[in-house]
Scaffold this active site. Structure first.
Site, PDB file in Angstrom:
ATOM      1  CB  SER A  15      -0.945   0.017   1.210  1.00  0.00           C
ATOM      2  OG  SER A  15      -0.216  -0.087   2.421  1.00  0.00           O
ATOM      3  N   GLY A  17       5.389   2.788   0.205  1.00  0.00           N
ATOM      4  CA  GLY A  17       6.816   2.510   0.347  1.00  0.00           C
ATOM      5  C   GLY A  17       7.409   1.597  -0.704  1.00  0.00           C
ATOM      6  CB  ILE A  18      10.049  -0.989  -0.380  1.00  0.00           C
ATOM      7  CG1 ILE A  18      11.126  -0.039   0.173  1.00  0.00           C
ATOM      8  CG2 ILE A  18      10.685  -2.056  -1.263  1.00  0.00           C
ATOM      9  CD1 ILE A  18      12.025  -0.674   1.221  1.00  0.00           C
ATOM     10  N   GLY A  19       7.068  -1.672  -1.209  1.00  0.00           N
ATOM     11  CA  GLY A  19       6.120  -2.572  -1.864  1.00  0.00           C
ATOM     12  C   GLY A  19       5.365  -1.889  -2.982  1.00  0.00           C
ATOM     13  CE  LYS A  38      -1.316  -4.290   9.871  1.00  0.00           C
ATOM     14  NZ  LYS A  38      -1.026  -4.219  11.324  1.00  0.00           N
ATOM     15  CG  ASP A  70      -2.886  -8.880  10.318  1.00  0.00           C
ATOM     16  OD1 ASP A  70      -1.703  -9.275  10.169  1.00  0.00           O
ATOM     17  OD2 ASP A  70      -3.311  -8.430  11.396  1.00  0.00           O
ATOM     18  CE1 TYR A 164      13.170  -4.987  11.683  1.00  0.00           C
ATOM     19  CE2 TYR A 164      15.475  -4.326  11.790  1.00  0.00           C
ATOM     20  CZ  TYR A 164      14.312  -4.502  11.068  1.00  0.00           C
ATOM     21  OH  TYR A 164      14.277  -4.210   9.723  1.00  0.00           O
TER      22      TYR A 164
END
Length: 276
Positions: A15, A17-19, A38, A70, A164
């Site tokens: 939705s 950014g990078i994607g 999501k 999700d 992380y």
């Protein structure tokens, strides 16, 4: 294969950014893009929804399917894959882009945040791959591409944010295993990671990061395009760095990807050559 025309890409976290950048690059070829994320309602702090992404994909010449998903929820993932196959007839490429981040030490990491990172990053990558694999096995040139770093056990990358690092390396180890498992069946399973920090809206929510010292998401989109248009049996199980991929493809002018070409670039995490 010179382009992705007619190919169906299932992209998690697309939705923004990078994607989204990867989706738009494929859309310019005339690809079908499944936007699995999501964000179905606009958030003033974090722009972009599955619907705005779908509109942008179609404006660039692709076909889009927006699916609220999700990736922590198995039923939602399997339903999204079923919708993709019903709409486009199959899946050629899975891009595991969705990821959760929390750059804090152990005492500052709530278990809720730890669980979120591991459910989205490692488990989500495994689940989405598992759900897409039956369809990828039927594709002519199947690829799984995961936004994950080269596996690295250097304590320097673990001490500051063990939770992380564990979650992100989980994505890397899933890539390693799937590549070996499906090598003989013709599915390319590779990982892609940026040399520098990438300027995204989510990054702006992390204190202390100078966006002017970053590259734009388009460098990863162009590198992903190179990887995904290559024959799947020629390269698998590799952990690729964006500018190395582009250099090998004949691209040598990287200033076009800099937010500010006059600023020194900020190295990304998990690459030892970036350590002081």
């Amino acid at each position: 294969m010179s382009d992705l025309r007619g190919k169906t890409l299932f992209i998690t976290g697309a939705s923004r950014g990078i994607g989204l950048a990867i989706a738009l690059r494929a859309a310019r070829d005339g690809a079908n893009i499944v936007i699995a994320a999501k964000s179905s309602v606009a958030n003033p702090k974090l722009p972009g929804t599955i619907h705005s992404a779908a509109e942008a994909v179609e404006q660039e010449g692709g076909q889009a399917l927006a699916v609220r998903c999700d990736i922590r929820e198995e039923d939602q993932v399997r339903a999204a894959v079923a919708q993709a196959v019903e709409r486009f007839g199959g899946i050629d490429i899975l891009v595991n882009n969705a990821s959760a981040i929390w750059l804090q030490g152990t005492l500052e990491t709530p278990m809720k945040r730890f669980d979120l990172m591991n459910q989205v990053n490692a488990r989500g990558t495994f689940l989405c791959s598992q759900a897409c694999l039956p369809h990828l096995l039927k594709a002519d040139n199947p690829h799984i591409l995961t936004l994950a770093p080269p596996p690295n056990l250097n304590p320097a990358w673990w001490a500051p944010h063990t939770g992380y690092t564990l979650a992100k390396m989980g994505m890397s180890f899933v890539t390693l295993g799937l590549a070996a498992e499906f090598r003989d069946r013709g599915i390319a399973v590779n990982a892609l990671w940026p040399r520098t920090v990438i300027a995204t809206d989510a990054l702006k929510m992390i204190p202390g990061v100078e966006v002017s010292r970053c590259r734009t998401p388009e460098i990863l989109a162009d590198a992903a395009h190179v990887i995904l248009t290559a024959p799947s049996r020629e390269r698998t199980g590799q952990f690729l760095i964006d500018d190395q991929v582009l250099s090998a493809a004949g691209v040598h002018l990287f200033g076009q990807y800099a937010v500010d070409p006059d600023e020194e670039l900020l190295p990304d995490l998990f690459l030892d050559e970036a350590l002081p």
